[in-house]
Design an enzyme around this catalytic site. Structure first.
Site, short mmCIF file in Angstrom:
data_model
loop_
_atom_site.label_atom_id
_atom_site.label_comp_id
_atom_site.label_asym_id
_atom_site.label_seq_id
_atom_site.Cartn_x
_atom_site.Cartn_y
_atom_site.Cartn_z
N GLU A 31 0.84 -1.20 0.00
CA GLU A 31 0.00 0.00 0.00
C GLU A 31 0.87 1.24 0.00
O GLU A 31 2.11 1.16 0.12
CB GLU A 31 -0.94 -0.01 1.22
CG GLU A 31 -1.94 -1.16 1.18
CD GLU A 31 -2.86 -1.19 2.39
OE1 GLU A 31 -3.75 -2.05 2.40
OE2 GLU A 31 -2.69 -0.38 3.32
N HIS A 37 -9.00 9.45 4.02
CA HIS A 37 -8.69 8.38 3.08
C HIS A 37 -8.95 8.90 1.68
O HIS A 37 -10.01 9.47 1.40
CB HIS A 37 -9.54 7.14 3.35
CG HIS A 37 -9.00 5.91 2.70
ND1 HIS A 37 -9.02 5.71 1.34
CD2 HIS A 37 -8.37 4.82 3.23
CE1 HIS A 37 -8.45 4.56 1.07
NE2 HIS A 37 -8.04 4.00 2.19
N ARG A 96 -0.84 8.73 2.14
CA ARG A 96 -2.22 9.17 2.01
C ARG A 96 -2.40 10.68 2.06
O ARG A 96 -3.30 11.21 1.40
CB ARG A 96 -3.07 8.52 3.13
CG ARG A 96 -3.28 7.04 2.90
CD ARG A 96 -4.10 6.43 4.01
NE ARG A 96 -4.26 5.00 3.77
CZ ARG A 96 -4.86 4.17 4.62
NH1 ARG A 96 -5.34 4.63 5.76
NH2 ARG A 96 -4.98 2.89 4.34
N HIS A 154 -11.08 9.62 7.81
CA HIS A 154 -10.83 8.19 7.96
C HIS A 154 -10.21 7.80 9.30
O HIS A 154 -10.62 6.82 9.91
CB HIS A 154 -9.91 7.74 6.82
CG HIS A 154 -9.60 6.28 6.80
ND1 HIS A 154 -10.57 5.31 6.66
CD2 HIS A 154 -8.42 5.61 6.89
CE1 HIS A 154 -10.00 4.11 6.66
NE2 HIS A 154 -8.71 4.26 6.81
N ARG A 190 -0.41 8.71 9.39
CA ARG A 190 -0.31 7.26 9.60
C ARG A 190 0.06 6.53 8.32
O ARG A 190 -0.54 6.74 7.28
CB ARG A 190 -1.66 6.72 10.11
CG ARG A 190 -1.71 5.21 10.26
CD ARG A 190 -3.04 4.78 10.83
NE ARG A 190 -4.14 4.96 9.90
CZ ARG A 190 -4.65 4.00 9.13
NH1 ARG A 190 -4.11 2.79 9.13
NH2 ARG A 190 -5.67 4.25 8.33
#
Length: 532
Positions: A115, A243, A291, A352, A387
């Site tokens: 990811e 997100h 992100r 998110h 994160r």
């Protein structure tokens, strides 16, 4: 009611903690409270997976640590990052022993995903419903523990401290203690007190503060709000992770369906309204950038083109490979008329994850004695300003374990606090108009989304603050004169959390990680945590 260990929340952090306590201390009582059904948690909706170094031929702890530090944009606590990465593998193995199933390849090795922000393939997953599978395994495991009592439909109102014994408690009070909680039992409609020697907060996130979020309806920031009211320390609340790819459905508000980052990890491409693959203009890592970068890029493309979404292109996948890895996403898209083999998926950012929360140390201890926190409600120092994908489930398990180790060493030295008064509800009556609650909720969500979203500035933050002051005043007035209800308490908690996000954002005079303020577009040389 008295219990040795009280756990508030039944997600991965709360259940891991309860299970470990019950196994190690069969003579101690463990009570788990959840405000709806036991499986309705943020954990349940985690699609992508859990990050851990499982392939030491191609990966290493050092690589995972470095990826986490880069994503955190200079604000991670390196010691905490090393703890989580190095201890996390053992926690994953324990989860597998408790019955969690992760996808494997044809030769029997775990099928590892990749990811945004990860340099190697290290994400364990169960299709695209990893969190749901983990939650299932943990709930099954605790059934065999007779000393665990799981009580659903209990809404925790406040933590008990010296304040409830008549003492003045302020932020400067050096030895605030937690004695348990007041709880609204939704089955009996009575407010009860539960006295505990040790209390664990595992109350999850606060995404419902925003109009559009991937979080379930329960994610109302209850734990953070309770600790703030109890004069505990809250840290780095300005870092709200949006997100990048929530499914865009016109008119849908509240919880939006998540399109996991693993889709981009497997080759999904973001395209704008003109069909251009735009991420190469924003970052060399393109669609696999962290992100915060991807969310801001999408936000910018939407504003440039005047659209409400961009597209995620998966048309180059075969139908078989997409369904094998992402069956839930395929079915959801098909249900609203999108065939991912022929059509691009409309996506837009949604609130998110909260990287800030209740300040904890490396054992999960908060600034309030005998009160621990783990999971999304806690700020451990792992995530810093942003994160890294799939680190959250890992963090929850590591600090649940560390809190358990610390708690069992101390439990026999503790006693139950006596003389806690009953909840006072004199002079209150049923609310005459629910519109007073629902309208305030709409106003709060709207102002947070419009003024305190992906991109901020000083004027927007000031406007948000002024409006939140009015909403807070009105809601506190309502709270004092009406009978307590979950709706009113959640509104009260969300207004508190919204205030903490705004104040933290105002105090940070720079742009770092998830916090981007156009009035302070540069990153400061001074690295600081914002503690309220």
């Amino acid at each position: 009611m008295q219990t040795d260990f009280l756990v508030i929340g039944s997600g991965i952090a709360g259940l891991t903690y309860a299970l470990k306590i019950a196994e190690d201390c069969p003579g101690k009582t463990v009570t788990v409270l959840t405000k709806t059904q036991s499986d309705e948690t943020n954990t349940k909706y985690a699609q992508g997976g859990i990050a851990g170094v499982m392939d030491f031929d191609n990966d290493s702890f050092e690589k995972h640590i470095e990826d986490t530090l880069i994503a955190g944009d200079g604000l991670c606590n390196r010691a905490i990052v090393e703890i989580v990465v190095k201890e996390g593998v053992e926690r994953i193995k324990e989860l597998i022993e408790w019955g969690a199933n992760f996808d494997k390849g044809k030769e029997g090795d775990y099928s590892l995903g990749k990811e945004g922000g990860h340099s190697e393939f290290r994400i364990l997953h169960h299709k695209d419903v990893t969190g749901k599978e983990m939650e299932r395994a943990l709930l099954e495991a605790i059934k065999s523990k007779p000393n665990i009592q799981l009580i659903s439909h209990c809404f925790v109102l406040d933590i008990l401290t010296q304040h409830h014994l008549g003492y003045l408690v302020t932020k400067a009070t050096p030895d605030i203690e937690c004695y348990g909680v007041y709880v609204l039992n939704l089955n009996t409609h009575k407010i009860e007190k539960i006295v505990a020697k040790i209390t664990m907060l595992a109350t999850g996130g606060n995404g419902q503060v925003y109009r559009t979020t991937t979080n379930p309806a329960i994610a109302t920031g209850d734990g953070v709000a309770m600790v703030y009211r109890g004069k505990g320390r809250i840290e780095n609340m300005e870092f709200i992770q949006f997100h990048p790819t929530a499914l865009y459905e016109p008119g849908v508000r509240g919880q939006n369906f998540l399109i996991t980052e693993a889709v981009r990890g497997d080759g999904g491409i973001l395209r704008n309204h003109n069909g251009e693959a735009f991420m190469e203009r924003y970052d060399v890592r393109k669609d696999l950038a962290p992100r915060d970068i991807v969310a801001r890029a999408i936000d910018n493309e939407m504003k440039i083109n005047g659209t409400e979404h961009v597209y995620l292109d998966c048309r180059h996948f075969t139908k078989e490979e997409f369904i094998q890895h992402f069956p839930n996403i395929y079915d959801k898209c098909l249900s609203i008329g999108i065939d991912i083999i022929k059509d691009m998926i409309p996506v837009s950012p949604a609130a998110h994850y909260s990287c800030g929360g209740v300040q904890t140390d490396d054992s999960g201890k908060t600034s309030i004695t005998n009160l621990y926190a783990a999971g999304e409600c806690a700020c451990t120092g792992l995530h810093g300003a942003n994160r890294l994908a799939s680190n959250s489930l890992l963090e929850a398990m590591v600090f649940a374990h560390r809190a358990y180790l610390d708690g069992v060493k101390r439990i026999d030295q503790l006693s139950f606090q006596q003389n806690i008064p009953d909840w006072k509800a004199d002079g209150t009556s049923a609310p005459k108009e629910m519109i007073l609650i629902t309208q305030s909720l709409k106003e709060m969500k709207l102002l947070m989304s419009d003024y305190v979203g992906i991109v901020r500035n000083n004027e927007r933050l000031q406007r948000a603050n002024r409006r939140l002051d009015l909403l807070h005043e009105e809601t506190e007035g309502l709270f004092k004169k009406t009978v307590v209800s979950p709706q009113l308490c959640e509104l009260r908690n969300m207004i508190t959390v919204a205030y903490l996000i705004v104040k933290s954002a105002e105090f940070r005079h720079e742009s770092r990680g998830l916090h981007f303020n156009t009035d302070y577009a540069a990153k400061s040389d001074k690295v600081q945590n914002i503690v309220l």
